[in-house]
Design an enzyme around this catalytic site. Structure first.
Site: not given
Lengths: 167, 324
Positions: B127-128, B196, B249
């Protein structure tokens, strides 16, 4: 997810209850009731119809944010709703000192004499949770996952060798 | 800082990173920094408090900087902290800030969601980025925050609640079936989509050094296939002129440029140049025998040694023509 949109007539009643209990006069959200008499607040732009359509197409887990639970005659604000609505909360606020705060944030009940019923706890201009008072003691409703897990500070007057449960 | 021998690079990973970073000094800097813990970045949750007020509160206990004047919500705590100190602070419990590594903030800065837009965050947990997008949108518009597993949804919902996010509908679906059923039913298309993607995590070595132990090239190939499927289905529920940000990432080109190149070759999209507050290196044009679409150079590779951050990859697409 089972949900029901709250009608405007019912929302007015809820808002009247929130004003009486907390002083809250504005709730600019679509209110949705889910299980366990929980009300959620949604500020998004999707209409009720679109939300219903979406629920047919996808597996909706949650809509918006958990705001209030209805228990007996009380409207109990969720911990996170308190900080969201903090600028409107003016009633039933009980201020605590640093030592009491250190206990509170770790989940302890507080030995404070105050009026019976639901109270909002305030510390240094921040609203730090909600509890229920029996006139002699405030029972801590801080969610377990939001409590601080560290030991009490070394200078706390309540620091003993007892466990949290003993206190 | 002493190196933990259990967490050394596997030879194949080391070889791949040397290919990506051919200059010895650059590779040495990379090798060194991945064994150092990350800096303590936090993001002010502007839904609940302004950066100025938060700064005032935090400065009473820590040294705090605002390193990017254009993004005052990004704060860096430079004091030495005890383990868990950031997470146990009252301001964190009250949802005034989110502990988020600086490179991971880049996806939403690239996405640039606007109030009143309809936004999809396909792999949303923890949830960032959803909370960052909700703050950018001032809790208006609508975000569909999706993830696959219930345990991940629980973490996502805890973070959304803590941050006071009210404009989000959380769904639990496989990314492909979500996009596919929305497309089939002609549901409203999205203005912006954040993908993401689940990845091999090579960029997170500073905060999760165990990634070095778990690293496996087979996993990268499998993830690359999955990421291509995700992006292909995501484009189908994006409106014409809509924006899709694809980020990971990881440093692995199979999960980055190869996916971007696949998108450019198979869909009516163009890639946009990014302007981010971190040093970006251009995407690579070739990996092993594979040559990529020339526009992959517009993607952004974020290396830890360039920014004292974690590693990251960001790309931004515009859908030129709606996919029927």
């Amino acid at each position: 997810m089972n949900y029901k949109f709250i009608k405007s007539s019912e929302k007015r009643k809820i808002l009247a209850g929130l004003e009486e209990q907390y002083g809250i006069t504005d709730l600019p959200y679509l209110l949705i009731e889910t299980g366990k008499k929980r009300l959620r607040a949604f500020s998004g732009s999707l209409s009720k119809e679109e939300i219903s359509d979406l629920a047919q197409l996808t597996n909706i887990e949650l809509i918006g944010m958990y705001l209030i639970s209805r228990k007996d005659n009380d409207l109990r604000l969720n911990f996170d709703a308190i900080s969201l609505l903090r600028n409107q909360i003016t009633k039933n606020i009980v201020g605590i000192n640093k030592d009491q705060f250190e206990l509170w944030i770790r989940g302890h009940d507080l030995e404070i004499e105050t009026q019976r019923g639901i109270v909002i706890i305030s510390f240094e201009n921040e609203l730090v949770g909600i509890g229920k008072s029996n006139a002699e003691k405030i029972f801590n409703y801080l969610p377990k996952e939001r409590r601080i897990k560290t030991a009490l500070p070394a200078d706390s007057q309540f620091r003993t060798n007892k466990t949290h449960e003993d206190l | 800082m002493t190196k933990n021998p259990r967490y050394q690079m596997k030879p194949l990973f080391e070889q791949r990173m040397q290919t990506l970073l051919p200059e010895k000094k650059d590779f040495d800097n990379f090798s060194k920094i991945i064994h150092q813990g990350p800096e303590n970045f936090i993001r002010c949750n502007t839904i609940k408090i302004s950066p100025e007020k938060l700064l005032e509160k935090l400065e009473s206990k820590w040294q705090v900087k605002q390193p990017f004047p254009k993004f005052p919500e990004i704060l860096l705590v430079t004091s030495d902290l005890k383990p868990g100190e950031l997470g146990n602070a009252l301001e964190h419990l009250l949802g005034y800030y989110y502990i988020q590594e600086i490179s991971s903030m880049m996806s939403v800065l690239a996405l640039d969601p606007q109030p009143d837009e309809f936004v999809l965050d396909i792999c949303a947990s923890p949830g960032s980025k959803t909370t960052q997008a909700a703050a950018k949108m001032q809790n208006k518009g609508t975000i569909i925050a999706n993830d696959l597993k219930l345990d991940r949804i629980k973490i996502l919902s805890t973070n959304l609640e803590r941050c006071g996010v009210t404009n989000t509908i959380t769904t639990r679906n496989d990314a492909i079936s979500l996009c596919s059923s929305l497309k089939k039913s002609n549901f409203r298309k999205f203005d912006r989509i954040l993908l993401d993607a689940p990845c091999s995590g090579e960029g997170t070595l500073r905060s999760s050094p165990k990634t070095l132990l778990m690293w496996n090239q087979k996993v990268i190939k499998k993830l690359s296939r999955q990421q291509k499927k995700f992006i292909a289905f995501a484009f189908k529920c994006l409106k014409e002129g809509g924006t899709l940000v694809y980020s990971t990432c990881t440093h692995a080109p199979e999960e980055n440029e190869e996916v971007v190149s696949f998108a450019l070759e198979n869909f009516p999209v163009k890639i946009e140049t990014l302007s981010l507050p971190l040093k970006c290196r251009e995407g690579i044009s070739q990996w092993k025998e594979k040559k990529f679409h020339k526009d992959v150079e517009k993607t952004c590779r974020i290396y830890p040694q360039d920014n004292n951050s974690e590693g990251f990859f960001v790309s931004k697409f515009k859908l030129v023509e709606e996919i029927a």
